[in-house]
Design an enzyme around this catalytic site. Structure first.
Site, mmCIF file in Angstrom:
data_model
loop_
_atom_site.group_PDB
_atom_site.id
_atom_site.type_symbol
_atom_site.label_atom_id
_atom_site.label_comp_id
_atom_site.label_asym_id
_atom_site.label_seq_id
_atom_site.Cartn_x
_atom_site.Cartn_y
_atom_site.Cartn_z
ATOM 1 N N GLU A 59 0.787 -1.236 0.000
ATOM 2 C CA GLU A 59 0.000 0.000 0.000
ATOM 3 C C GLU A 59 0.819 1.285 0.000
ATOM 4 O OE1 GLU A 59 -0.308 -2.483 2.254
ATOM 5 O OE2 GLU A 59 -0.806 -1.730 4.241
ATOM 6 N N ASN A 60 2.132 1.191 0.162
ATOM 7 C CA ASN A 60 2.927 2.415 0.034
ATOM 8 C C ASN A 60 3.104 2.832 -1.431
ATOM 9 O OD1 ASN A 60 4.554 0.037 -0.062
ATOM 10 N ND2 ASN A 60 6.381 1.317 -0.016
#
Lengths: 232, 219, 232, 219
Positions: D47-48
């Protein structure tokens, strides 16, 4: 990775599942960056009663304009629909409905639809016909209206290159609405000028990650120009 | 003498500052790009997704994938950036464009603008105009002072459907440069040879005239 | 184009105008892609009472963590604030306030702030402590909460390369929150590894157009790694 | 015998389909990447801002600018894409990720989950967990069936502050695979050698047991 190979070999396959009365979100700005072959396939298929979400409706005889010829479009959601005599005629006849939407609001509605945001506030259109019947609210001393997002059963997109996983890049200003359209379709179909192998596009240059893309087809493009203006 | 289209554009360009990001609408606004003073630089934003619009291409370098918001073929200037429509309007709606120049049918003394729709005539759409007037702090409207029937386009209250409310602060017409403040048009400059009386007679909205009004200065 | 040359030559110039009690939006994810020199300048400047909006608050002694040492931060808006003993201490002492914000909501709040969207609806946080006190509303049979956008007096951003006009590109996953932070500052300062001439970055590869950027400074980066994990 | 962490991860991986985009949380979920069946391929989302996460780098190729959501150094797989956090969560919140695997403190029979906060203990934050549970249709929770005091973590109603409401449909513990339907945990599979009675005794929420419950199958 068979499961990630999005490439299809026929337009029939590319638009399989499109049915009457569906909503189709289309990338493109005027005639620039439009999925010419996918539009032609919709015409060939004869699907009717479509709601088409696109900044414009092409011109007479080219782009989305060809879907008017057999009255396949029930409703257009667009910011600008000039340059099209058949459009005008069907609109005046009541055969065609149009929902005029400011260009930035339209782009944001598509993006929001793809991003799971059902609605957002914007100053655009407050106090105008666009704001009529919509909730308005004040934030930090300014008035905004509530706009709901847009998604569609299909999105049709034109990219420059895609790899087999559906990762896409766009060429110059043919990008326009295409990346947002790609996120907002339940089934997203991308027509491209070139298909490359995974890894040929660098991870950072990818503009539409393949997760948004269901089908990729290699197209042939006429790329008609609306207004040729030159310096010489 | 009322100003020509080119002179209106020239007066508009005097409002630009060095380093301004500028969005120019179709028509007279676009002409302003030709009159940017020699000692400053501005960067043109085109709402289809181009920051740093260059001149038209040569015939040999026309590219269907390189157009502006007017759907004309253009080039990218050195240092240009190209992006999606969502990003383009994030810039516009987020207030990052310094100056927006647009045409209009009517402007009123409260800064309302009507520019996209004449009831009874076919509506072609607002394109990006509603976003531009809602997003910019510094909007310059260019238009003729009166319509072809001699009726003022600077009104007490707009009669046509609005493009935006309370958003216009500067109007440059063929007769005058005015700012809008506290519910009045404030006359700042006259076109060369145009009298305050003529401007007053063609301004239906409240017009404030403070002292002597200088003529516009064209170098 | 003097008016578009954003390059400054000192950190003092880069952070000029930063005052006590301002809001600073910072790019970065943990220690990855953080504007190390700009953070150091804030420490040197001794500005107090800051509200810092950043996904994390660095670690003890590095990244935003160094601003805790002299108690310069009044409030953090973050999604995750572990890995930081001093943070924990100041929080328990009541010297520091924290507004925990889901990571996606935080990214979207920054983007919305930069894009002129004052508020949007999201399903994230509905029915949880995050949703308490916020308006909730149903769209298409599902519940969403209203989240307001974030802007700040300053945004501090780390990019890989920028040209003199402030056009930026990011390297690998050091992109993270940086592009959104860049749009949300009234004054946006970008610290880069390399400054190039306009035209060296191709228009389409630019990730943050210079219109969002006010100042660019060439930095030196330690690039400390939080967790080195290897396959050999 | 209750399952080991590796066996839980192995059972999780059986839920993957060819072509799935998968987000794996920290801990046991991450281990599932090691057990993807040989005849299918999945793509990992971090998710980064990374879609197509590869293995850890060699010592020689460690790069501070290439990390995952757990802040570990990673590599990009062939065909990966890298993007901003806003784009990453547009994917997650827009429902484009096919499978999300997360740990939890508690899950209840209505599909609520508590996973980020224990009152009285310091709150470190939810990171992306609230976005993940709000955005995914297919969420698999991995956890031990009971806590170290032997208390069930499968409850009638969660007692801790929630991460999300009515969003969990599958739970894989060291004892069982259950789905959540109509306000009940529905027992689908038992860990090898674990009886229905043991599972029932350690499930505080409503448990439905339809007919014979097969053991999990590990190839």
């Amino acid at each position: 990775m068979a499961g990630f190979d999005k490439v299809v070999s026929s337009y029939q396959e590319a638009m399989a599942g499109l049915q009457d009365n569906m909503t189709v979100i289309a990338g493109g700005f005027g005639l620039c960056g439009i999925p010419e072959g996918l539009i032609a396939e919709i015409k060939n298929k004869g699907t009717k009663g479509l709601t088409v979400v696109s900044n414009n409706c092409g011109i007479d005889g080219f782009g989305l304009g060809i879907l008017l010829e057999d009255k396949q479009i029930k409703k257009m959601v667009s910011s600008y629909v000039g340059e099209n005599a058949l459009f005008e005629k069907q609109l005046l006849n009541g055969e065609l409905e149009v929902e005029l939407t400011p260009q930035g609001t339209l782009a944001e509605k598509m993006r929001a639809g793809g991003a799971g945001i059902p609605a957002f506030y914007t100053a655009t259109g407050y106090g105008t016909p666009v704001g009529e019947g919509k909730e308005s609210r004040e934030f930090n001393g300014r008035q905004y209206i509530l706009e709901e997002s847009i998604t569609g059963e299909f999105a049709i997109v034109k990219a420059w290159k895609a790899d087999r996983y559906g990762n896409c890049i766009y060429r110059h200003t043919a990008q326009n609405f295409n990346p947002m359209a790609a996120t907002a379709g339940k089934i997203t179909v991308v027509e491209v000028e070139e298909i490359v192998e995974p890894g040929e596009l660098s991870p950072t240059e990818i503009q539409t990650p393949g997760i948004y893309v269901d089908r990729v087809i290699l197209g042939q493009f006429e790329k008609r120009i609306e207004k040729i203006t030159t310096s010489d | 003498m009322s100003l020509s289209r080119e002179q209106i554009a020239q007066r508009v360009a005097q409002e630009f500052n060095d380093g301004d990001y500028v969005n120019l609408g179709i028509g007279i606004p676009t002409l302003a790009a030709n009159y940017v003073p020699a000692d400053i630089e501005v960067m043109l934003q085109s709402e289809n997704g181009l920051l740093g619009m260059g001149p038209y291409p040569t015939k040999a370098s026309v590219d269907a994938d390189m157009i502006n918001a007017g759907k004309e073929t253009v080039t990218a200037a050195t240092g240009a950036a190209i992006f999606s429509s969502a990003e383009s309007f994030a810039m516009i709606r987020g207030g990052h464009v310094d100056v927006t120049v647009l045409g209009a049918f009517e402007v009123d003394q409260n800064g309302n603008i009507a520019s996209y729709m004449i009831p009874g005539k076919l509506v072609k759409g607002m394109g990006g105009a509603m976003d531009l007037v809602a997003g910019a702090d510094n909007i310059i409207i260019t238009m003729t002072h009166a319509n072809k029937h001699g009726e003022s386009k600077l009104l007490t209250q707009c009669t046509l459907p609005l493009t935006g409310v309370s958003c216009i602060t500067k109007v440059i017409t063929d007769l005058a440069y005015m700012e809008i403040e506290n519910g009045e048009f404030v006359l700042k400059e006259r076109a060369p040879g145009v009298s305050v009386e003529e401007i007053r007679s063609k301004t239906a909205g409240q017009l404030r005239v403070d002292g002597d009004i200088p003529e516009m200065n064209f170098v």
